[in-house]
Design a protein around this motif. Structure first.
Motif, short mmCIF file in Angstrom:
data_model
loop_
_atom_site.label_atom_id
_atom_site.label_comp_id
_atom_site.label_asym_id
_atom_site.label_seq_id
_atom_site.Cartn_x
_atom_site.Cartn_y
_atom_site.Cartn_z
N THR A 91 0.83 -1.20 0.00
CA THR A 91 0.00 0.00 0.00
C THR A 91 0.86 1.25 0.00
O THR A 91 2.06 1.22 0.33
N ASP A 136 -4.22 -2.85 -7.80
CA ASP A 136 -5.34 -1.92 -7.82
C ASP A 136 -4.82 -0.58 -8.34
O ASP A 136 -3.89 0.00 -7.77
N PHE A 137 -5.39 -0.11 -9.42
CA PHE A 137 -4.87 1.11 -10.06
C PHE A 137 -4.98 2.32 -9.14
O PHE A 137 -4.13 3.22 -9.18
N GLU A 138 -6.00 2.34 -8.30
CA GLU A 138 -6.15 3.46 -7.35
C GLU A 138 -4.98 3.48 -6.37
O GLU A 138 -4.52 4.56 -5.96
N GLU A 139 -4.50 2.30 -5.98
CA GLU A 139 -3.34 2.25 -5.07
C GLU A 139 -2.08 2.71 -5.78
O GLU A 139 -1.22 3.39 -5.18
N LYS A 141 -2.01 4.98 -8.04
CA LYS A 141 -2.13 6.44 -8.06
C LYS A 141 -1.71 7.05 -6.73
O LYS A 141 -1.05 8.09 -6.67
N LYS A 142 -2.08 6.38 -5.64
CA LYS A 142 -1.68 6.87 -4.31
C LYS A 142 -0.16 6.78 -4.14
O LYS A 142 0.46 7.67 -3.55
N GLN A 201 1.53 9.66 -5.72
CA GLN A 201 1.48 10.85 -4.90
C GLN A 201 2.55 10.81 -3.81
O GLN A 201 3.19 11.82 -3.51
N GLN A 243 -7.50 -1.84 -19.06
CA GLN A 243 -6.83 -0.56 -18.87
C GLN A 243 -6.04 -0.22 -20.13
O GLN A 243 -5.84 -1.05 -21.01
N GLN A 290 -2.64 5.17 -19.35
CA GLN A 290 -2.93 5.35 -17.92
C GLN A 290 -1.67 5.11 -17.09
O GLN A 290 -1.44 5.82 -16.10
#
Length: 339
Positions: free
Chosen positions: A112, A149-152, A154-155, A158, A183, A187
């Protein structure tokens, strides 16, 4: 009939690929004069929406070049404990770049953003290595072909931005993730500083990986490739295979995923099997029951012409691929029911 499921690296070029390779226009790639290599590199750079791409003979060399571009000796890369750059590249991170790996205890090769952030060494604490890079692997090899997980992701981007770190993707089997998650390459190009993709696994080419990135990093890539011994001459024959594979072998990866799931269904009913890891792509990892001898089980399969990988601790691996035919699949399922 020999059914080789040790890896998706065991494939051989199809007739169409061989015909394309034989008619490839080639030149001296060290002088950047191989038109087929130039076309492949430009296509992949455009596909991912990044500035440049550079062909390498192997995925390990592409990853090692990325580590070198992102770091200085004495620094540290954050990666999962299952990461290919740590487990399967011969200690190249320390040998080639003089860096260490900060291993994250993730799940199936994935961690994560919070775990990554807590793994960053304080930059003003000179007793510990300076953290300079976060590296992820998608899909995860040792994690059984799992997709991030693509959202992870992205995090994690950051986190890297907030702390001034590089962000590298070992995308050896990214093609599989793109298919199963629906996907797009762009991306990923928007998230990562560098991405390595492999042509000789799911896409079925005889060799080759490509490192993709933006100008600020990639301007040094060709020098690092030279230092690592990766400069080649009329290598456009391999590039032609890659171009053919992108046109003809990309979408068909869904067939490999389907077969892997069908194998898992049969294995899950076998009384010798303790558990089968969740299947997302083309890698299948399963565990034998404690009273089943791993070597004996492998030998029984081998006697029937089936080759798979033993990972130790009663864990075994199968990988479906381009040369694993429908007839082989039916044969394997019959054997797994009876063994």
């Amino acid at each position: 009939m020999i059914i080789d499921l040790r890896s998706d690296t065991v494939t051989k070029p199809t007739k169409g690929m061989l015909d394309t390779m034989l008619t490839a226009e080639v030149g001296d790639d060290v002088y950047k004069e191989d038109p087929s290599i130039n076309a492949l590199e430009q296509r992949l750079a455009d596909m991912f929406g990044m500035d440049e791409a550079l062909f390498f003979p192997t995925g390990s060399m592409a990853n090692q070049a990325a580590l070198k571009l992102h770091t200085n000796p004495g620094e540290q890369v954050i990666c999962d404990k299952y990461a290919h750059i740590y487990n399967y590249e011969g200690g190249g991170a320390s040998f080639n770049s003089g860096i260490s790996c900060k291993l994250v205890d993730g799940h199936r090769g994935m961690f994560t953003a919070e775990q990554a952030e807590t793994s960053i060494n304080p930059p003003d604490f000179y007793h510990s290595p300076l953290t300079s890079l976060i590296a992820v692997e998608n899909t995860t090899n040792k994690g059984g072909g799992a997709c991030w997980d693509f959202e992870e992701l992205k995090k994690l981007r950051q986190v890297a931005t907030n702390h001034g770190l590089g962000y590298h993707l070992d995308g050896a089997r990214l093609w599989n993730a793109l298919i199963v998650k629906d996907q797009s390459p762009k991306q990923y190009g928007e998230l990562f500083d560098t991405i390595s993709v492999c042509l000789s696994k799911g896409l079925g080419c005889p060799m080759g990986s490509v490192l993709i990135g933006n100008n600020d990093l990639m301007q040094g890539a060709i020098r690092v490739r030279k230092i690592l011994g990766g400069g080649m001459r009329q290598v456009g024959f391999a590039a032609a295979a890659g171009l053919y594979a992108l046109d003809n072998h990309f979408e068909r990866l869904a067939e490999d995923h389907k077969k892997a799931k069908e194998i898992a269904e049969v294995l899950s009913k076998n009384t010798s099997i303790e558990k089968v890891e969740p299947i997302e792509t083309n890698i299948l990892i399963f565990e034998l029951k404690s009273d089943v001898n791993e070597t004996d089980f492998l030998n029984r399969l081998s006697e029937k012409g089936i080759q798979i990988i033993g990972m130790g601790s009663n864990k075994l691996r199968m990988v479906t691929h381009l040369n694993y035919s429908d007839a082989m699949h039916e044969r394997l399922l019959q054997i797994l029911v009876s063994i």
